[in-house]
Structure formats: structure tokens, C-alpha cells
Write a protein that holds these residues in place. Structure first.
Motif, PDB file in Angstrom:
ATOM      1  N   LEU A  32      45.851  38.785  46.296  1.00  0.00           N
ATOM      2  CA  LEU A  32      45.251  39.213  45.035  1.00  0.00           C
ATOM      3  C   LEU A  32      45.482  38.167  43.947  1.00  0.00           C
ATOM      4  CD1 LEU A  32      43.736  41.333  43.391  1.00  0.00           C
ATOM      5  CD2 LEU A  32      45.920  42.467  42.984  1.00  0.00           C
ATOM      6  N   LEU A  33      46.683  37.628  43.878  1.00  0.00           N
ATOM      7  CA  LEU A  33      46.962  36.565  42.911  1.00  0.00           C
ATOM      8  C   LEU A  33      46.096  35.336  43.193  1.00  0.00           C
ATOM      9  CD1 LEU A  33      50.844  36.844  42.608  1.00  0.00           C
ATOM     10  CD2 LEU A  33      49.152  37.350  40.827  1.00  0.00           C
ATOM     11  N   ALA A  63      43.105  35.382  44.401  1.00  0.00           N
ATOM     12  CA  ALA A  63      41.775  35.718  43.881  1.00  0.00           C
ATOM     13  C   ALA A  63      41.726  35.563  42.361  1.00  0.00           C
ATOM     14  CB  ALA A  63      41.390  37.142  44.286  1.00  0.00           C
ATOM     15  N   VAL A  64      42.775  35.996  41.681  1.00  0.00           N
ATOM     16  CA  VAL A  64      42.824  35.863  40.224  1.00  0.00           C
ATOM     17  C   VAL A  64      42.800  34.392  39.829  1.00  0.00           C
ATOM     18  CG1 VAL A  64      44.277  36.215  38.172  1.00  0.00           C
ATOM     19  CG2 VAL A  64      43.970  38.076  39.828  1.00  0.00           C
ATOM     20  N   PHE A  65      43.643  33.583  40.473  1.00  0.00           N
ATOM     21  CA  PHE A  65      43.688  32.161  40.141  1.00  0.00           C
ATOM     22  C   PHE A  65      42.392  31.445  40.538  1.00  0.00           C
ATOM     23  CE2 PHE A  65      48.420  32.839  40.263  1.00  0.00           C
ATOM     24  CZ  PHE A  65      48.601  32.652  38.897  1.00  0.00           C
ATOM     25  N   SER A  93      39.469  32.769  40.453  1.00  0.00           N
ATOM     26  CA  SER A  93      38.530  33.132  39.398  1.00  0.00           C
ATOM     27  C   SER A  93      38.729  32.257  38.169  1.00  0.00           C
ATOM     28  CB  SER A  93      38.720  34.605  39.035  1.00  0.00           C
ATOM     29  OG  SER A  93      37.900  34.952  37.941  1.00  0.00           O
ATOM     30  N   LEU A  94      39.971  32.078  37.778  1.00  0.00           N
ATOM     31  CA  LEU A  94      40.262  31.208  36.635  1.00  0.00           C
ATOM     32  C   LEU A  94      39.859  29.763  36.927  1.00  0.00           C
ATOM     33  CD1 LEU A  94      43.740  32.623  35.567  1.00  0.00           C
ATOM     34  CD2 LEU A  94      41.552  32.922  34.381  1.00  0.00           C
TER      35      LEU A  94
END
Length: 139
Positions: free
Chosen positions: A7-8, A10-12, A14-15
Motif C-alpha cells: 500500500l505504501l 502504491a502511495v509513493f 502515485s506521488l
């Protein structure tokens, strides 16, 4: 715990897309990729130093070296293509097509690693493919 890291990731990721789109404005995409890679290199080796895992370097087998090298080459090629696409295409479409790698990975993992590719995996891959086509090429 792997799911939290995924999940992290995916967040990174995205950024990464958002920062890349802004960062490549007015510069060559290959140069942008090279600059980005310097920071990835510093961060990765910094983590090795902080965690004290540098001694593991001596323990890598020839097979590990070869496949890590191939992975690095594939990553570099992916980043070069990603930045070139990002420079001229809309972020949403570029990222959607880039994430289609999930379907390709499912197929390649089934063929080369013997991972399961059952009806659920096939359905998921089909839905991702449909979503990719819908989002990336919708006008």
C-alpha cells in the motif's frame, strides 16, 4: 506486513507520477530520468548504510547478480519510457497504461514462476484490462 508495504508502494508511486509530471516540464525526459535515478541511488544506498545490510553484498550469488542486473536494466528502460510518455501524455492515461504491468506480471509469473492463474486471477486481469482501456483511451 507485506500488504502495508504494498500500500505504501502504491502511495509513493502515485506521488512519483505527480512529481514527475511537474518535474519534467521544459526539460528532456532522458535527462529527467537520469536526475531521478541519482536520487533513487542515494536513497537506496543510504538505506543499506542505515540498516547495516551492506555486508550482504559479498554473499550475492552469480545468479542473484545476473537477475538483479536484468531487473535494473528493465527498471531503467521502464523509467525512460515512462518519463517520455509522461512528458507528452496526460498523467491519468500514462499511469493507467503503466499499471497495466500488473496484468503482464500475472501472466509472466504464471508462465515463468508457476504461480497460480485460475479463474479469479483471469477475471481480475480481464477487469484490469477493461479498466485500462476505458480510462486510458476514453475521450
Amino acid at each position: 506486513m507485506w500488504a502495508v508495504y504494498a500500500l505504501l508502494s502504491a502511495v509513493f508511486a502515485s506521488l512519483t507520477a505527480l512529481f514527475a509530471k511537474v518535474g519534467i516540464t521544459g526539460i528532456n525526459s532522458t535527462l529527467a530520468t537520469a536526475v531521478r535515478t541519482v536520487f533513487v541511488l542515494i536513497m537506496a544506498w543510504g538505506m543499506v548504510a542505515i540498516t547495516g545490510h551492506g555486508q550482504g553484498l559479498r554473499e550475492l550469488s552469480v545468479k542473484s547478480w545476473c537477475f538483479l542486473a536484468l531487473s535494473g536494466i528493465a527498471t531503467g528502460a521502464s523509467w525512460l519510457c515512462y518519463y517520455k510518455a509522461m512528458q507528452t501524455g496526460p498523467v491519468t492515461s500514462v499511469v493507467t497504461i503503466d499499471k497495466f504491468s500488473l496484468v503482464l506480471t500475472m501472466l509472466l509469473a504464471a508462465v515463468f514462476l508457476g504461480e497460480a492463474f485460475n479463474w479469479k486471477t483471469a477475471l481480475g486481469a480481464g477487469l484490469i484490462t477493461a479498466g485500462t482501456l476505458l480510462v486510458a483511451f476514453a475521450k
